[in-house]
Design an enzyme around this catalytic site. Structure first.
Site, PDB file in Angstrom:
ATOM      1  N   ASP A   1     -13.989   5.138   4.747  1.00  0.00           N
ATOM      2  CA  ASP A   1     -14.816   3.988   4.518  1.00  0.00           C
ATOM      3  C   ASP A   1     -16.463   4.515   4.750  1.00  0.00           C
ATOM      4  OD1 ASP A   1     -12.421   2.857   3.866  1.00  0.00           O
ATOM      5  OD2 ASP A   1     -12.219   2.383   6.062  1.00  0.00           O
TER       6      ASP A   1
ATOM      7  N   LYS B   1     -14.944   5.012  -3.740  1.00  0.00           N
ATOM      8  CA  LYS B   1     -15.586   3.630  -3.105  1.00  0.00           C
ATOM      9  C   LYS B   1     -17.043   3.622  -3.002  1.00  0.00           C
ATOM     10  CE  LYS B   1     -11.620   3.304   0.349  1.00  0.00           C
ATOM     11  NZ  LYS B   1     -11.213   2.907   1.507  1.00  0.00           N
TER      12      LYS B   1
ATOM     13  N   ASP C   1      -4.221   2.619  -1.124  1.00  0.00           N
ATOM     14  CA  ASP C   1      -2.767   2.455  -1.167  1.00  0.00           C
ATOM     15  C   ASP C   1      -2.376   2.658  -2.792  1.00  0.00           C
ATOM     16  OD1 ASP C   1      -1.817   2.116   1.039  1.00  0.00           O
ATOM     17  OD2 ASP C   1      -2.280   0.181   1.505  1.00  0.00           O
TER      18      ASP C   1
ATOM     19  N   ARG D   1       7.132  -7.099   1.769  1.00  0.00           N
ATOM     20  CA  ARG D   1       7.571  -6.115   0.833  1.00  0.00           C
ATOM     21  C   ARG D   1       8.895  -5.781   0.669  1.00  0.00           C
ATOM     22  NH1 ARG D   1       2.233  -2.556   2.657  1.00  0.00           N
ATOM     23  NH2 ARG D   1       3.411  -0.786   1.389  1.00  0.00           N
TER      24      ARG D   1
ATOM     25  N   ASP E   1     -11.984  -2.355   2.680  1.00  0.00           N
ATOM     26  CA  ASP E   1     -10.891  -1.379   2.854  1.00  0.00           C
ATOM     27  C   ASP E   1      -9.717  -2.300   3.058  1.00  0.00           C
ATOM     28  OD1 ASP E   1      -9.428   1.027   3.270  1.00  0.00           O
ATOM     29  OD2 ASP E   1      -9.594   0.465   5.578  1.00  0.00           O
TER      30      ASP E   1
END
Lengths: 1240, 296
Positions: free
Chosen positions: A846, A822, A727, A645, A444
């Site tokens: 997760d 996932k 994300d 960023r 993750d």
């Protein structure tokens, strides 16, 4: 799987499960039907959950059943039965019963203790209290009764209070919010920390009146609520719900139907925030809740070693049968040609009938029948005699070793995080050696690789970089009232520039303070806390606040900021928000400053966005413009080279008339029915032009400690890391770079984001071609795939292509993936690759992948405990994964393999002697040893040294393991224990047993006892050695040699090893001389028939010389062979050890090439991924803000009003009560609103 | 840290103290897997001396001693056909006497042991070994008469009367009887050995042989004056024990012992051979070790 079906049946039987099959196609719930005769509700499951396995009554049968379904245990159970049949019993049943009882007992106790813990946690959950509207049990004053969670049923109306977790899946009826909203935190459910909003439908919402009844006590109307809910059956889709409510409400006599969607549902596992109370009717309870449905079945994870062991046990079983068949044939031949004639001394057992029938007449009884009968019995007898080929204590020893290794993991101080006061924990104790074989890590991102903390690190303002200095800013004097004490920025020049009222700098922070969708929340001490939907945005607004541009409050059409440089509040009229979306990758606000005297300033457009999109729309008329653009580009490169960023900021002044025109067009576009999107976009484009570049921000997405170094080292260990994150694409790529996953050394980073399965397939195939063209081991590639594309890529006919590409890439990043995806990715790799997978994560999202992977690792963090609860190992931070795998994993694997290798060896050596003996005893299933030796050989004489080996041995120490990650590869390749090694150890055992049998045999065949020195009593002088002396000799040689073998295998000799190895040999002698003594024989003559053997052999040099000879014959070749191998083909570990050995000898400390432990590779700006407008929020927020729903009146915020009043704020006028429905964006469930709202 | 340790040691301490204690694991060497340890590295230097030291003494000594003893073995079963062809029921008087000449080449000093040796005789057969009753063997007389173990079948009872001792072992007690006579050079004059210095060894009951070929002690000639001088001897056997039918052989063995026991060529020679092989292997390993070392 019939076994599973059987066991589940048994489970149901023993647990008293209702035999209800989940064939429910639709669910009907009658609200408030506790006392009614609406039996429909009673068919549904209660809210009691149960994760434990046993009850007091079922503990023993289920546990024993489980244990006996283990092949080995069943095998021994059958053996005991065989041993009880006198004709074939070649060994006393006790020889198997004692070890088996010990083995079963240890396992049963362990399982019982485990289950006890589960019982405890179940009980604490089931006994939580919730308030329920129980029509059968209500009084005038108090309509609500307190009830335990487990007693809640579907149809019950319950009251959930603020910060309580939701009891079951409920349909929201009414809340303390005037708009019937409720906010929930779903961290426990899907890992997202942001708040989500849920609303009750208007009709039911009106059943309560929060204005007059702030505590939600007078719920008469609710008590009379008798709606009927029709909805989907229980399922595990967290973001989906379909149903209808049929209800005859006050206004109409007619029954009305209201559609219900996911927006109206509160799920179990979520926590309610920001509303005082909410009422809801339970629709799914207990096991039917989406939380429990999602929890899925906890699969019993087996390691690859486990599976291999099971296979070996089957092979060994086959070998056993073969040996028994050989013995059977041998026996038949023996009895035909020899035994028949030997009957004078040993008559046959099965001859009687035959003889009697034929009665010695000339027609002899049929030849061969007694031999065949005897032979078929001997087959079973040999199965019994040779049963120890399958090591009985194997599984329990393996479990003990794993348990010990787990403790070592728990005890490791180097995996202890002082920050969290947490150490690593092996939650499942059955997987340790698999930690040493991991090939794929699925990780993750948020909370695992990154801390989910954004920090405003640097900025570039009109061509000047700020933030690269060393001394921190002194905010205390600059902005004492509002600055955030946790905020640091290393550049005092910026403060100076602001103090001197540099226009650009001021403009820069004004922009940051205005252009966002953040909500302010006032704490009781007057401080503001910003509720941002993405941490980036929060970081920027917070930075602006510290630099003196404090975002104070917003209303649908104003924004108030406080300017510290002028020490006054400034109110901006909010004219329009041009919202963010994925295509535009930018966001703008159009505002107009309102001076204190009421005059209005210029209309300004403030824009922030990804550099590419902003740069395209800049004014490039003056030299200054071009200069700034040039400078900023350089700075952007620098920023992203450091993994920051970035966002570009620009502004534009807008002519009022022009704006009016544009606004008209914009409004038209917004109201148009067809092509609204396009029209809006066009109008956005029109106004976001000719902007003047202000500069760029650089926000650091703080990585967890040591993440890049850890990833790099794991990579060197041959482990592939796949990052699966929720994300956005850009964010994911950015993080990929900053944590060393993607590097500039990579030839290419493929991005797959197709919208249809065909497109995805095409993209993948194209990438694969590229891969193949430049296929070279040195060429690294990276793959980034979006969740949508992944959905298609996981389709059966595409997944193959996905794998082809993904497996060749060094790093794979999947972004915007759902929890289920996932798990599917993990499953795909697990299913198609014979590789060990590890999933690591910290959030509830997760959980599915943690459960799916061979090994699940949970990060014990702030985001709830779901991941940890579902995990097999929990660690405090990602960096400890390195030690967990490279040190503990490798050691565990190394130890387990050495142990297994040895364990099979010792049992084979022990048992095969019986087989050699068969050739000399007429295949009569006579056993070589004393039966006590057989009983306790595995339990006492040879159990502790290999356990020590399995717990303490190490070939290289922990530092070396980490410094030489290539050492890890031998686990991935299963080098230490595989079929070859096993066969080799069988071969060694065969040779050992041959030596052990034939050397003593040749010596003892004709040996006689010696004279006794100086003793008159020489009874045994000249006596020959009988069967028992031989048995004792062989057993002694065996125990000594087998323990010497473990000594040879031991690379790390602690005192404990010494104690147990030499202790085992001593124990052997002590116990035997005791068992063979007269005293014991006199007490239990039938149990110890070997009386006097010990005394007989102890003074016979032949005995000791034979022992010595046998040892030499065995040990010297083994030593020589090992030496030969280590000279010619040393293993990696041996090389390293030798190096160290030499270094020590030379007494000079050569610096060992330390790997740089510093993270953040400085990559040149050649191939940076471009700046990322990394807001994880979706569009749609602007609508909310402008519509005023988010800023609507709230009763609770009175204190806020006071604060603002004290601060001298003139509050904007009340927005018109809105009727705009709360529209959720199509893409997802993400209305992440942190919802404190401003007041009128 | 020191606080933590103190709390740990203070076992009788209050519970509240320990609850504040951090979860930081114990810093003991065992928990942290840092136990002091010896990590032997297998090198030519460390292994070779070991192989070397084990051998020379054993080589010389044991080979010597084990070959030194004297023994004299004669098969007497060959003559059976000339005397008798039937089997003799147990317990009956001897049906035949056989005579066999043998020669002693060197003087045998007392104590001299006389053995009978059987080949192809499966005393180690499982059913044979099992066919006895320990309880019965140990028990009081009254017990013997009432019961016999099932394992003893078919030698457990005759009719209703139990057999004691029961079982195949007891049933097959070796019952040939030997006499040796010294003969003159011509082989005519033979003198019997003195019976009073021959000891009947106690027959340990459970001591079955481990292999189908075995010998068991029959008598000890213990008196000092009874050394057997070189010469011809005559063995007289009261022949009771039938082995020919199953292809067995019967031998009579006279032997002496040393500190190591009887003559044991295998032991000696194996030591010699193993020692030799070790020497060769050792030299070989030394060579390649040297070569590798030089290459480095």
């Amino acid at each position: 799987m019939p076994e599973n079906a059987m066991s589940s049946f048994l489970f149901k039987l023993l647990k008293g499960h209702k035999g209800k099959e989940s064939t429910e196609t639709q669910r009907t719930i009658y609200a408030n039907a506790r006392c009614g005769n609406k039996h429909e509700n009673f068919k549904h499951a209660h809210n009691k959950i149960r994760t434990s396995k046993y009850t007091i009554i079922s503990y023993l049968p289920i546990n024993l059943y489980e244990q006996f379904t283990r092949l080995a245990n069943a095998y021994f159970a059958i053996l005991i039965i065989l041993q009880c049949i006198p004709v074939i019993s070649s060994l006393e049943p006790i020889t198997t019963i004692i070890p088996l009882v010990i083995v079963l007992g240890i396992t049963a106790v362990k399982d019982g203790l485990d289950d006890l813990n589960r019982h405890r946690s179940d009980r604490s959950v089931n006994n939580r209290i919730v308030e329920v509207l129980d029509p059968t049990n209500m009084t005038e004053e108090n309509l609500l009764t307190k009830e335990k969670w487990m007693n809640i049923r579907t149809g019950d109306i319950i009251k959930i209070k603020q910060d309580e977790s939701v009891t079951a899946d409920v349909l929201l009826l009414s809340t303390s919010d005037p708009h019937h909203l409720a906010y929930i935190e779903t961290a426990e459910l899907d890992g997202e920390t942001n708040l989500k909003v849920r609303n009750a439908i208007q009709a039911t919402g009106n059943l309560m009146d929060p204005e007059t009844d702030p505590d939600g006590l007078s719920c008469y109307k609710l008590a009379a609520f008798d709606g009927k809910i029709l909805c989907e059956p229980p399922n595990n889709r967290l973001d989906h719900f379909v149903g209808t409510l049929s209800w005859r409400n006050d206004s109409g006599r007619q029954e009305k139907r209201f559609p219900l969607s996911n927006d109206n549902i509160l799920l179990r596992g979520t926590t309610m925030r920001n509303v005082d109370w909410a009422f809801g009717v339970v629709i799914f309870a207990g096991p039917d809740t989406k939380l429990m449905q999602n929890a899925g079945k906890t699969y019993f994870k087996r390691t690859s070693v486990d599976n291999f062991l099971n296979r070996l046990v089957v092979y060994i079983g086959g070998g056993l049968i073969m040996l028994a068949v050989v013995s059977m044939v041998g026996h038949i031949i023996f009895e035909m040609y020899h035994g028949d004639h030997f009957q004078a001394f040993l008559p046959w057992e099965f001859i009687d009938e035959c003889e009697r029938k034929t009665n010695m007449t000339q027609d002899p009884c049929e030849k061969g029948i007694p031999e065949l009968i005897s032979g078929s019995l001997i087959f079973w007898s040999y199965i019994i005699v040779l049963n120890t080929l399958v090591p009985i204590s194997l599984y329990v020893s393996v479990e003990i070793i794993r348990l010990g290794q787990s403790y070592f993991i728990n005890w490791d101080r180097q995996m202890y995080s002082p920050l969290k006061d947490q150490c690593a924990e092996a939650r499942k104790t059955t997987l340790n050696e698999e930690l040493g074989q991991v090939q794929y890590i699925f990780s993750d991102k948020t909370g695992t690789l990154t801390q989910n903390i954004m920090q405003f690190k640097m900025c570039s303002i009109s061509g000047l970089v700020y933030g690269n200095q060393s001394e921190p800013c002194d905010f205390d004097t600059f902005n004492p009232r509002w600055y955030d004490h946790e905020f640091t920025f290393n550049d005092n020049r910026l403060l100076a520039a602001l103090s001197q009222k540099h226009q650009k700098e001021k403009e820069f922070f004004t922009l940051l303070a205005l252009n966002h969708t953040v909500m302010p929340e006032y704490k009781d001490d007057g401080n503001i806390v910003y509720q941002a939907q993405s941490p980036d945005e929060g970081a920027l607004v917070k930075a602006a606040r510290c630099f003196g541009f404090v975002f104070r409050s917003r209303s649908p059409d104003t924004i108030t900021i406080y300017d510290a440089t002028q020490d006054q509040n400034i109110i901006f009229e909010l004219l329009q928000i041009l919202d963010f979306d994925n295509v535009r990758k930018r966001m703008s606000v159009i505002v107009r400053k309102i001076e204190p005297d009421g005059t209005k300033g210029k209309i300004m457009l403030y824009c922030k966005g990804a550099d590419m999109t902003v740069m395209e729309r800049l004014r490039e008329t003056t030299d200054e413009d071009l200069d700034v653009i040039e400078q900023t580009k350089v700075h952007l490169d620098e920023f992203s080279a450091e993994g920051l960023r970035t966002l570009c900021l620009a502004y534009r002044e807008i002519d009022e008339e022009w704006f009016d025109k544009w606004n008209q067009k914009f409004t038209d576009a917004a109201c148009s029915i067809d092509n609204r999107e396009e029209k809006l976009c066009a109008s956005y484009e029109e106004i976001e032009q000719q902007m003047i570049l202000l500069g760029a921000t650089a926000v650091e997405d703080k990585l967890q400690e040591d993440v890049p170094a850890t990833i790099a080292n794991l990579g060197r260990a041959g482990i592939k890391l796949w990052v699966l994150t929720g994300d956005k694409l850009e964010t994911a790529i950015n993080i990929g770079y900053s944590c060393n996953l993607l590097t500039d050394d990579m030839l290419d980073v493929f991005i797959v984001d197709g919208e249809s399965s065909l497109e995805v397939k095409r993209e993948l195939l194209r990438n694969f071609e590229t891969l193949c063209q430049k296929c070279h081991p040195d060429n690294d590639y990276g793959l980034v795939i979006t969740g949508h594309a992944l959905g298609h890529a996981l389709e059966p006919d595409v997944e193959h292509d996905l794998l082809k590409v993904a497996l060749k890439c060094k790093a794979v990043i999947c972004c915007r993936v759902t929890p289920l995806q996932k798990a599917k990715v993990v499953q795909l790799v697990k299913r198609t690759q014979a590789a060990v997978t590890l999933a690591i994560g910290d959030g509830a999202n997760d959980v599915s992948m943690i459960k799916e992977a061979h090994i699940g690792v949970g990060i014990s963090g702030e985001e709830g405990t779901q991941a940890v609860l579902a995990s097999d190992y929990s660690i405090a931070q990602f960096k400890y994964l390195e030690r967990l795998l490279l040190v503990h994993g490798r050691w565990s694997y190394f130890r387990m393999c050495r142990f297994l290798d040895y364990f099979f060896y010792k049992n084979f050596a022990f048992t095969l002697i019986h087989f050699w003996f068969a050739f000399l005893c007429g295949f009569s299933a006579a056993n070589v040893y004393d039966q006590w030796m057989i009983t306790i050989y595995n339990v006492f004489f040879t159990s502790f040294p290999p356990l020590c080996l399995g717990l303490l041995d190490k070939d290289v120490n922990d530092k070396m393991c980490i410094l030489n990650p290539s050492l890890y590869r031998l686990g991935q390749a299963q080098k230490l224990f595989n079929l070859r090694i096993f066969l080799y150890s069988v071969l060694r055992a065969v040779i050992t047993s041959l030596i052990l049998f034939f050397v003593p045999m040749c010596i003892f065949m004709e040996a006689t006892g010696n004279e006794k020195w100086g003793m008159t009593d020489n009874d045994s002088d000249g006596m020959t050695f009988g069967r028992q002396a031989f048995a004792f000799l062989v057993a002694t040689c065996l125990v000594v040699i087998v323990n010497l073998q473990v000594a040879l295998d031991t690379a790390y000799w602690t005192l404990i090893n010494h104690f147990f190895i030499w202790g085992s040999i001593l124990l052997y002698f002590a116990l035997h001389f005791f068992m063979y003594s007269n005293g014991v024989y006199a007490l239990f003559p039938w149990m110890f028939p070997f009386v006097g053997v010990g005394r007989f052999v102890i003074d016979k040099p032949v005995f000791w010389l034979t022992l010595l000879l046998t040892i030499i014959i065995y040990v010297i070749p083994v030593l020589a062979f090992r030496l030969y191998k280590s000279i010619t083909k040393p293993t990696d570990a041996e090389k390293i050890r030798e190096q160290r050995y030499k270094q020590k000898r030379r007494k000079q400390k050569k610096p060992i090439s330390y790997i740089s432990r510093r993270g953040g590779s400085q990559r040149p700006g050649t191939q940076r991924p471009g700046s990322s407008y990394a807001f994880s929020h979706q569009r749609g927020f602007a609508d909310l803000i402008m519509s005023g729903r988010m800023t609507s009146k709230r009763r609770r915020s009175r204190s806020t009003i006071n604060h603002l009043a004290r601060a001298g704020l003139s509050l904007p006028s009340s927005p018109k009560q809105t009727t705009v429905t709360f529209q959720e964006p199509q893409e997802s469930d993400a209305n992440h609103i942190r919802g404190e709202r401003l007041v009128e | 840290m020191s606080d933590g340790v103190r709390n740990r040691n203070n076992t009788g301490g209050s519970g509240s103290k320990s609850s504040i204690r951090s979860k930081k694991p114990d810093n003991s060497a065992f928990n942290q897997q840092r136990l002091l340890a010896w990590q032997p590295v297998l090198t030519a230097k460390s292994v070779l001396p070991f192989t070397f030291t084990t051998h020379p003494p054993t080589l010389a000594d044991i080979t010597d001693v084990s070959a030194d003893e004297k023994s004299c073995k004669t098969i007497y079963d060959e003559l059976i056909d000339t005397f008798s062809s039937g089997t003799a029921p147990n317990g009956n008087p001897p049906t035949c006497i056989c005579k066999q000449n043998f020669e002693i080449e060197e003087t045998m000093n007392t104590p001299i042991f006389a053995y009978y040796r059987l080949t192809n005789y499966y005393q180690n057969h499982r059913r044979y070994v099992k066919s006895r009753d320990d309880t019965q063997l140990l028990a009081e007389k009254s017990y013997i008469c009432t019961e016999a173990d099932g394992d003893c079948s078919p030698y457990d009872k005759i009719g209703e009367r139990p057999i004691a001792p029961c079982g195949a072992i007891a049933n097959s007690l070796f019952n040939d009887t030997f006499f040796i006579r010294r003969c003159g050079d011509a082989g005519v004059q033979c003198t019997a050995l003195q019976p009073d210095n021959i000891i009947d060894p106690t027959d340990a009951n459970g001591f079955n042989a481990a292999f189908p070929t075995f010998r068991k002690l029959y008598r000890k000639i213990q008196d000092n004056g009874a050394d057997l001088q070189p010469g011809n001897y005559e063995l007289l056997t009261y022949y009771n024990y039938p082995v020919h039918r199953f292809g067995g052989g019967k031998f009579f063995v006279l032997a002496t012992t040393s500190w190591i026991g009887g003559k044991n060529l295998f032991l000696g020679w194996t030591y010699a051979i193993v020692g030799g092989i070790c020497l060769i292997v050792m030299l070989f390993l030394l060579c390649i070790s040297r070569r590798n070392h030089n290459r480095d």
